[in-house]
Scaffold this active site. Sequence first.
Site, PDB file in Angstrom:
ATOM      1  N   MET A  79      42.331  35.903  42.196  1.00  0.00           N
ATOM      2  CA  MET A  79      42.142  36.431  43.542  1.00  0.00           C
ATOM      3  C   MET A  79      42.088  35.318  44.592  1.00  0.00           C
ATOM      4  SD  MET A  79      39.296  39.420  42.866  1.00  0.00           S
ATOM      5  CE  MET A  79      39.400  40.117  44.519  1.00  0.00           C
ATOM      6  N   HIS A  80      42.256  35.726  45.852  1.00  0.00           N
ATOM      7  CA  HIS A  80      41.926  34.935  47.041  1.00  0.00           C
ATOM      8  C   HIS A  80      42.879  33.787  47.388  1.00  0.00           C
ATOM      9  CE1 HIS A  80      38.208  37.097  46.546  1.00  0.00           C
ATOM     10  NE2 HIS A  80      37.787  36.356  45.553  1.00  0.00           N
ATOM     11  N   ASP A 237      42.504  40.207  39.321  1.00  0.00           N
ATOM     12  CA  ASP A 237      42.122  40.008  37.918  1.00  0.00           C
ATOM     13  C   ASP A 237      40.893  40.818  37.519  1.00  0.00           C
ATOM     14  OD1 ASP A 237      40.371  38.423  39.425  1.00  0.00           O
ATOM     15  OD2 ASP A 237      40.875  36.552  38.400  1.00  0.00           O
TER      16      ASP A 237
END
Length: 495
Positions: A79-80, A237
């Site tokens: 992520m991110h 995820d």
Amino acid sequence: MSYVIGIDLGTSAVKALLVDRDGTVAAEASRSYPLFHERSGWSEQRADDWVEGTLEAIAELVSGIDASSVEGISFSGQMHGLVLLDQAGNPVRNAILWNDTRTTEQCREIEHTLGDKLLSVTRNPALEGFTLPKILWVRQYEPDAFNQAVSFLLPKDYVRYRLTGQLHMDYSDAAGTLMLDVAGKEWSQDVLEAFGLPASFCPPLVESHGFVGSLLPEAAAKAGLSELTKVFAGGADNACGAIGSGILSEGLTLCSIGTSGVILSYENDESSDYKGKVHFFNHGKEDAFYAMGVTLAAGYSLSWFKKTFAPTESFDQLLDGVGEVKPGAGGLLFTPYLVGERTPHADSAIRASFIGVDGSHERIHFARAVMEGITFSLNESVDMLRSAGKSVEKIVSIGGGAQNPVWLQMQANIFDATVVSLENEQGPGLGAAMLAAYGCGWFESLEACSERFVKYASEYTPEPEAVQTYRELFGIYQQVYGQTKGLNEALVAFR
């Protein structure tokens, strides 16, 4: 035979799973790629390394089978991470990852600018790992690169873009950008306008099981797949890990103990309000959500202990006899703050402690205390969920904490909930494969897919006497942070 492929794009490697209609993993392959740490706190990767690794892993995965038997492919991803694209669709710089911590200044700017809207709209606090702070950092410190950028993607979305030529982002991953109206399921105009970002900067949003195109000829050739292979969006995820563990209804919670640790609980109501104490994201299941707490050094704490005090032994040797030590480790308590903490204390300065050491303690007591301390930290998230009225009845445990029966029983006792392990734990990669299977029409719902693909193994129920002991110890554990915070702040200068 028909198959789907689940791709799990991790921080150190990409893993590909070939899964049949019964949920059996017929093959798997992986490829690693480098991390770049140019400065302290920086963490970057070359986005095209992900693409090359993914295509190589898929090619290995499908060698020897009929390419037309692979009906669909979907993705799970870290992520991110920020990938900035220019007008031609190429990255303007390396991707900045979720574990990059350079953006503290930008986080404070976001808090000051958005005020109450930060939690009411994005449902999450401004933390260094999220995407918007990274965008603001690049704009401030690398204006030439930022001025070339016309849009952004998250890691798995960039890989999918290179395979299909189509720009999309699913809701579960978009929720980790601090730019999504999580409840409204749309890019927040309030957030974008507050920071002068045009709506065109954000990719079109799509459901995790949404069909987003077919493979480009060149990508299909490199992967060894048919150009007719259907591609589905995929998810973050943690969302895919939840799907792959069957966390698809109320009352089910996930405990994942890897390097970090996660407590993730299914939510079907967008109105749940944890006031930013735990993360609140869109699920990979349509119109569902999840609340999530994070322990930064979960499995890492046990790895650190082994590396430091038993470097030549296996984990089995290290933990041999740990089940004979009574709950409480003989009055020894460990807080797993080796690299700071996330939930419920977003504190980068706090550090770990052993409390109550005396001359009777042996190494096995310390090992047990480390396991208990990790689980106490995760229980902080469970406790907050319950305090907000959430029911936590059954917990599916995956990762390193699910490999040891003593630890599984410990979890049941500390969480005071039934804990189950999985027969064939494949985590986010299986969740991605399930999204592809659902998208291909193999099942009428993700729940129906889960009934076929996700199989429980052992079950552990709480032991009343141990539950009471741990309830008392947990109260003591919760005091350690406040008692040691000032001491750790004073020690920062000596690190």
